[in-house]
Design a protein around this motif. Sequence first.
Motif, mmCIF file in Angstrom:
data_model
loop_
_atom_site.group_PDB
_atom_site.id
_atom_site.type_symbol
_atom_site.label_atom_id
_atom_site.label_comp_id
_atom_site.label_asym_id
_atom_site.label_seq_id
_atom_site.Cartn_x
_atom_site.Cartn_y
_atom_site.Cartn_z
ATOM 1 N N THR A 18 -30.035 25.207 4.291
ATOM 2 C CA THR A 18 -30.365 24.840 2.919
ATOM 3 C C THR A 18 -31.333 25.826 2.307
ATOM 4 O O THR A 18 -31.161 26.294 1.182
ATOM 5 N N ALA A 21 -29.832 29.383 1.955
ATOM 6 C CA ALA A 21 -28.793 29.451 0.936
ATOM 7 C C ALA A 21 -29.372 29.509 -0.466
ATOM 8 O O ALA A 21 -28.823 30.174 -1.339
ATOM 9 N N GLY A 22 -30.505 28.826 -0.702
ATOM 10 C CA GLY A 22 -30.961 28.723 -2.078
ATOM 11 C C GLY A 22 -32.402 29.084 -2.338
ATOM 12 O O GLY A 22 -32.829 29.115 -3.480
ATOM 13 N N TYR A 166 -36.946 20.740 -7.320
ATOM 14 C CA TYR A 166 -35.712 20.017 -7.611
ATOM 15 C C TYR A 166 -35.896 18.571 -8.050
ATOM 16 O O TYR A 166 -34.906 17.904 -8.370
ATOM 17 N N ASP A 169 -33.711 15.419 -6.529
ATOM 18 C CA ASP A 169 -32.668 16.143 -5.801
ATOM 19 C C ASP A 169 -33.241 16.981 -4.667
ATOM 20 O O ASP A 169 -32.482 17.579 -3.902
ATOM 21 N N GLN A 178 -25.709 18.288 -0.932
ATOM 22 C CA GLN A 178 -25.355 19.346 -1.870
ATOM 23 C C GLN A 178 -24.906 20.594 -1.138
ATOM 24 O O GLN A 178 -23.981 21.296 -1.578
ATOM 25 N N TYR A 179 -25.541 20.893 -0.011
ATOM 26 C CA TYR A 179 -25.166 22.067 0.778
ATOM 27 C C TYR A 179 -23.714 21.961 1.245
ATOM 28 O O TYR A 179 -22.934 22.917 1.126
ATOM 29 N N LYS A 181 -21.363 20.055 -0.061
ATOM 30 C CA LYS A 181 -20.503 20.117 -1.242
ATOM 31 C C LYS A 181 -20.262 21.562 -1.673
ATOM 32 O O LYS A 181 -19.139 21.958 -2.020
ATOM 33 N N ASP A 182 -21.322 22.350 -1.677
ATOM 34 C CA ASP A 182 -21.208 23.749 -2.090
ATOM 35 C C ASP A 182 -20.306 24.542 -1.147
ATOM 36 O O ASP A 182 -19.534 25.406 -1.579
ATOM 37 N N LYS A 183 -20.415 24.239 0.140
ATOM 38 C CA LYS A 183 -19.605 24.943 1.132
ATOM 39 C C LYS A 183 -18.149 24.468 1.125
ATOM 40 O O LYS A 183 -17.233 25.241 1.389
ATOM 41 N N GLY A 184 -17.939 23.184 0.848
ATOM 42 C CA GLY A 184 -16.593 22.629 0.851
ATOM 43 C C GLY A 184 -16.141 22.228 2.236
ATOM 44 O O GLY A 184 -15.783 21.083 2.486
#
Length: 200
Positions: A18, A21-22, A166, A169, A178-179, A181-184
Amino acid sequence: MKTKRSLKVMVLAALTATLSAGTAFAGDLTASSASASFNTSQNIDKGAITLQEMSGLYIYENYLYGIRINGAELRKYMEHAASFYGTTPDYNYDMIQGVDYTIDMNQPVGHRIAKLQYQGQDVKDTDTFTMTINDYRMNGGSGYMAAMGYTDGRKPEVVFDSMRKYGDDGQMRALMIQYVKDKGTITPTCDHNWSVIPKK
């Protein structure tokens, strides 16, 4: 959200992922993270992942802090963690991601971290790290701050605050969800970065 493999309490990996990544930390600091295994009964099998399953991995409404510490403080943190190894409740024992280490339970207190390396090099007391911890630890939970020498209200330098960045969030569960979701699709792995020599 899907996983290609069975997911078994991947909290530490998610913490590190996490942040990497951001959230980039300034300078040449090395990144690490500390977390307990809050729910060892939670499994996520191959296939679609539900929000309930993700929430089951991390059962508390914690936020994240990135703190700046040195190698000596990191070792003290890990020594304190070693004192909780094999005890209950599980949330007292922290595992560290981002470094390779061995805990030797046969050694006296203060010398149980038999190996501590970052990218193949022994960690020096003067090395600088950023470490991700939750707000419970930051506020003194389980005595980790005191173990590093932060007493009388003193705290380490904060370089990241997920609540400030955030809002709601920034809670750990929301960040993990969210991580994914972003990766799929995610493929969890275990890098076996730590081991324990049990007491004889």
